[in-house]
Design an enzyme around this catalytic site. Structure first.
Site, PDB file in Angstrom:
ATOM      1  N   ARG A   1     -35.655 -15.775 -59.023  1.00  0.00           N
ATOM      2  CA  ARG A   1     -34.493 -15.388 -58.215  1.00  0.00           C
ATOM      3  C   ARG A   1     -33.483 -14.701 -59.131  1.00  0.00           C
ATOM      4  NH1 ARG A   1     -29.356 -18.640 -56.551  1.00  0.00           N
ATOM      5  NH2 ARG A   1     -28.431 -17.120 -55.143  1.00  0.00           N
TER       6      ARG A   1
ATOM      7  N   GLU B   1     -23.554 -18.613 -52.077  1.00  0.00           N
ATOM      8  CA  GLU B   1     -22.428 -19.540 -51.996  1.00  0.00           C
ATOM      9  C   GLU B   1     -21.125 -18.912 -51.490  1.00  0.00           C
ATOM     10  OE1 GLU B   1     -21.991 -21.406 -55.807  1.00  0.00           O
ATOM     11  OE2 GLU B   1     -23.918 -22.417 -55.692  1.00  0.00           O
TER      12      GLU B   1
END
Ligand code: FCB
Length: 458
Positions: A77, A166
């Site tokens: 990622r 986030e």
């Protein structure tokens, strides 16, 4: 080896982000990001560092892929720098920036590593911030255009897309607490920012799917288990409020299509909203935000134990003695990991879950014979991987786990003072050195299970 192990097809990966590792801040046409500006503003970043060089991954990406091969991971990622691709956030794409991600993706695929690409890991182009940033609805359109440019270019090879990392941090740390870029302190703006992030996710999902046939698309949110310090009504309400602000404010609209009424009332009571309504939500927004996705990304680090503050706001109560906390001051709490994973499956029924970050910062000793002993990080990984395995056994559709992070990097407002890597980085020489945690993770990946006894690595 422990019993069942992880299901076949499980993704074991490592995670990083562009701003934290790439460096090459002014090379090949890259534009300025809000984090570049924040870091060059006095007293914002702890060690007064910038990420201008960071891990120099822009030049050393081949070697970094070799580290991933050493770990044996089957997924990586990473994030793309928005201002590397679109220097002012919009308009004409920067070919050199796109070409870098082309090379990286091809290199990963050649190594048998599946790329998971995050579009926005916090590095909004500074030029867009100057036009109002995430507080402006125009930034939603700019993000969708960025998603389009990148997925047209890479969508034939990248099949796992994460829109945002986030949103809570961008909204609250960046716009309410001023602790992260762009460093503003405006609670009302922070709520608009959160909404625009969510809306831009919802709008980008169909674009990513159109440009990347058969792709899996989702968003990553940080989850913190919220617990009450006591059984008193006031403390239980403090935990409810914290959970509302931190977890439900994002998960409810994404997964259920509404903002939670109790949290709207809290926002009004605490002065974040002038009236108990959300003026920035337009017709159709919630439907767009709740677009079905293929997975939910969860970042987990710790739990929060809350009590009622004097003004009725939730206040955190430390649970562990300082010597048992990580360098970030976060409690090591694998049970909280199990709790958030099972809770998210129960309350929100995502199709799949990926743990897109999990890890810990500790002070590491110097290397001995080319290897760094980091027993606390090994233990953190071991106990959290066991918790993840238990969550799978309890029915959570967990499809992958990404350790944060491949290597030590620039930890935002903490600068280079916090080390999360499986590999240490000497930021002078750029030398990478394996820690025992890298060896341990390699063993987990190879066995597809968590070793019951931690081997001696020295
Ligand atoms: C998360 C961020 C990641 C890293 C870790 C420690 O909140 O997504 O970039 O900084 O914390």
């Amino acid at each position: 080896m422990s019993g069942a192990g992880f299901p076949s097809g499980f993704r074991f990966g490592v995670a990083t982000s562009a701003q934290q590792i790439e460096g090459a801040a002014r090379e090949d046409g890259r534009g300025e990001s809000v984090w570049d500006r924040f870091a060059s503003t006095p007293a914002r970043v702890k060690d007064r560092s910038t990420s201008d060089v960071a891990c120099d991954h822009y030049h050393r990406w081949r070697g970094d892929i070799a580290l991933m091969r050493e770990l044996g991971v089957n997924a990586y990622r990473f994030s793309t720098g928005w201002s590397r691709v679109l220097p002012t956030g919009e308009g004409a794409a920067n070919e050199a920036g796109l070409a870098f991600y082309d090379r990286l993706v091809d290199g990963l695929l050649e190594a048998g590593i599946t790329p998971f690409l995050t579009l926005n890991h916090w590095d909004l182009p500074q030029a867009l911030d100057e036009k109002g940033g995430w507080g402006s609805r125009d930034t939603v359109d700019a993000f969708v255009a960025y998603a389009d440019v990148l997925s047209r270019r890479l969508g034939d090879r990248v099949k796992h897309w994460i829109t945002h990392n986030e949103p809570w941090c961008v909204a609250t740390l960046g716009h309410e607490q001023g602790a992260h870029a762009p460093g503003r302190r405006d609670a009302a703006e922070a709520l608009r920012v959160a909404h625009h992030l969510l809306l831009s996710h919802g709008r980008a999902v169909p674009v990513l799917r159109a440009n990347s046939a058969g792709a899996e698309v989702g968003l990553t949110t940080m989850m913190t288990a919220a617990e009450a310090a006591s059984d008193s009504d006031a403390d239980r309400d403090a935990a409810r409020q914290f959970d509302g602000l931190f977890n439900r404010w994002f998960l409810d609209p994404l997964q259920l299509g509404w903002y939670p009424a109790d949290v709207i009332a809290d926002h009004h009571r605490h002065g974040r909203l002038a009236a108990p309504e959300l003026p920035f939500v337009h017709d159709g927004d919630l439907k767009a935000i709740a677009v079905p996705t293929d997975f939910l990304g969860i970042n987990y680090y710790s739990r929060a134990v809350m009590q009622a503050g004097p003004d009725g706001r939730p206040v955190g109560v430390p649970q562990a003695p300082p010597e048992d906390l990580t360098e970030m001051g976060w409690e090591v709490r694998p049970q909280g990991f199990f709790d958030v994973l099972t809770r998210v499956a129960r309350d929100y029924a995502p199709k799949q879950v990926y743990v897109t970050e999990n890890g810990a910062a500790f002070v590491d000793p110097p290397a001995v014979d080319g290897l760094i002993a980091d027993p606390r990080r090994v233990d953190y990984l071991r106990t959290h991987l066991l918790a993840a395995q238990r969550a799978i056994e309890a029915g959570v559709p967990l499809a992958g786990y990404f350790a944060w992070s491949l290597m030590d990097n620039w930890e935002w407002a903490e600068g280079y003072t916090k080390r999360f890597g499986l590999y240490a980085v000497d930021f002078e020489s750029q030398q990478r050195t394996a820690k025992h945690s890298a060896r341990f993770y390699r063993d987990v990946v190879a066995a597809h299970a968590v070793p019951t006894v931690v081997p001696q690595y020295s």
